[in-house]
Write an enzyme that holds these catalytic residues in place. Structure first.
Site: not given
Ligand code: COA
Ligand code: ZN
Length: 302
Positions: A12, A204, A237, A246
């Protein structure tokens, strides 16, 4: 000497930061090697938006494709209710929630205020209330933020309390961009364990500034026995500038074993797994033991 639990996060935290897409079959092979090496926990993937983190777009296939071993906890990172529903479908052992103590980093990472993140967590915990899934709460940027600088310890303690009130069973304090110093680690870990002595607390660390293993030593001195680490030292990140790997799993286990701590994981199998990981990557991994060998590897006199 203590029994230390090793929780590998390469699949991850490691792979989320790579531009190169690692094929699903190779991710599964990597995780199966970690299971065979008997680490205590594996963060298998994250159920996040595939647009935000392309390397995690095969989360279901990876989670369903791995061979689970008894004694290993299979955890996944989840940012919202949609992610929790996807994780439940895959029968994970543990869901790992994440919010950053820094408001700015939380906005960058999940586009929410910390309050909004906790509102989402309430929904997730009520959705999971009848399921047999553990929930762990991670606090990102606990020891410093690349946008806001130093982080208030009071705020960290307040957010730990908020997580525990929601009903999480464990807490992780994450140093997202390697800003923790050993004395800071000792002080904060001691304060948290003084207040919640029975809490399963994970630290972590990222080795961004070379303090990762020193921070582990101080964490152990304060009473912490669970550490996240990433095979080969990959990691970082995508939503924090300058974030690098890490602490490295095989380097950590090598150190812990040679200073006399008890670790379930098999060091030689971890080193082999790290060499396999290196063969998949298009760049050198940061881990040191796969290059230098163990301290008891002797060389023939030429
Ligand atoms: N799994 C799959 N797709 C997801 C999802 C999930 N858990 N959460 C949101 N989505 C998709 C929605 O279906 C939507 O898709 P579309 O554009 O095709 O309609 C899109 O993402 C936006 O959804 P929304 O609810 O408006 O979310 P957002 O734009 O506010 O995004 C997060 C928020 C957190 C879901 C997104 O920014 C994200 O996944 N970030 C990754 C964070 C991460 O992994 N960081 C590193 C580890 S700490
Ligand atoms: Zn980390």
């Amino acid at each position: 000497m203590k029994t230390i639990k090793i929780q590998d996060v390469v699949a991850r935290d490691g792979l989320q930061n790579e531009d190169q897409f690692i094929p699903t079959e190779q991710k599964i092979a990597l995780i199966n090697r970690l299971s065979n090496a008997a680490v205590d926990k594996i963060e298998v993937t994250s159920f996040v938006s595939p647009k935000a983190v392309p390397n995690m777009s095969d989360a279901e296939a990876v989670m369903k494709g791995i061979t689970r071993q008894p004694g290993v906890t299979y955890s996944v990172l989840v940012p919202n209710l949609k992610g929790a529903k996807r994780a439940l479908e895959c029968e994970v052992d543990e869901i790992n929630l994440v919010v950053s103590v820094s408001e700015t980093h939380n906005q960058k990472n999940v586009r929410r205020t910390t309050d909004q993140s906790f509102e989402n967590f309430r929904d997730i915990l009520s959705f999971l209330s009848n399921e047999r899934i553990d929930v762990n709460g991670t606090l990102g940027t606990t020891f410093g933020c690349p946008f806001e600088g130093s982080i208030s310890e009071d705020k960290v303690l307040r957010l730990v309390e908020q997580y525990l009130e929601l009903g999480v069973s464990g807490i992780t304090l994450a140093d997202t961009t390697g800003m923790a110093t050993p004395n800071q680690v000792y002080r904060l870990a001691e304060n948290v364990l003084k207040r919640w002595p029975e809490l399963p607390l994970t630290l972590h660390f990222h080795n961004t500034r070379g303090m990762g293993l020193a921070n582990v030593i101080e964490g152990i001195r304060a009473g912490v026995t669970r550490f996240d680490a990433s095979l080969g030292g990959l990691g970082g990140c995508p939503f924090a500038p300058g974030a690098t790997g890490n602490i490295c799993t095989e380097d950590l286990v090598h150190m812990l074993k040679f200073i006399g701590h008890d670790v379930r994981a098999d060091l030689d199998q971890l080193i082999d797994s790290a060499k396999y990981l290196q063969s998949l990557m298009d760049h050198e991994v940061p881990g040191q033991i796969i290059k230098a060998g163990k301290i008891n590897d002797l060389h023939p006199v030429s």
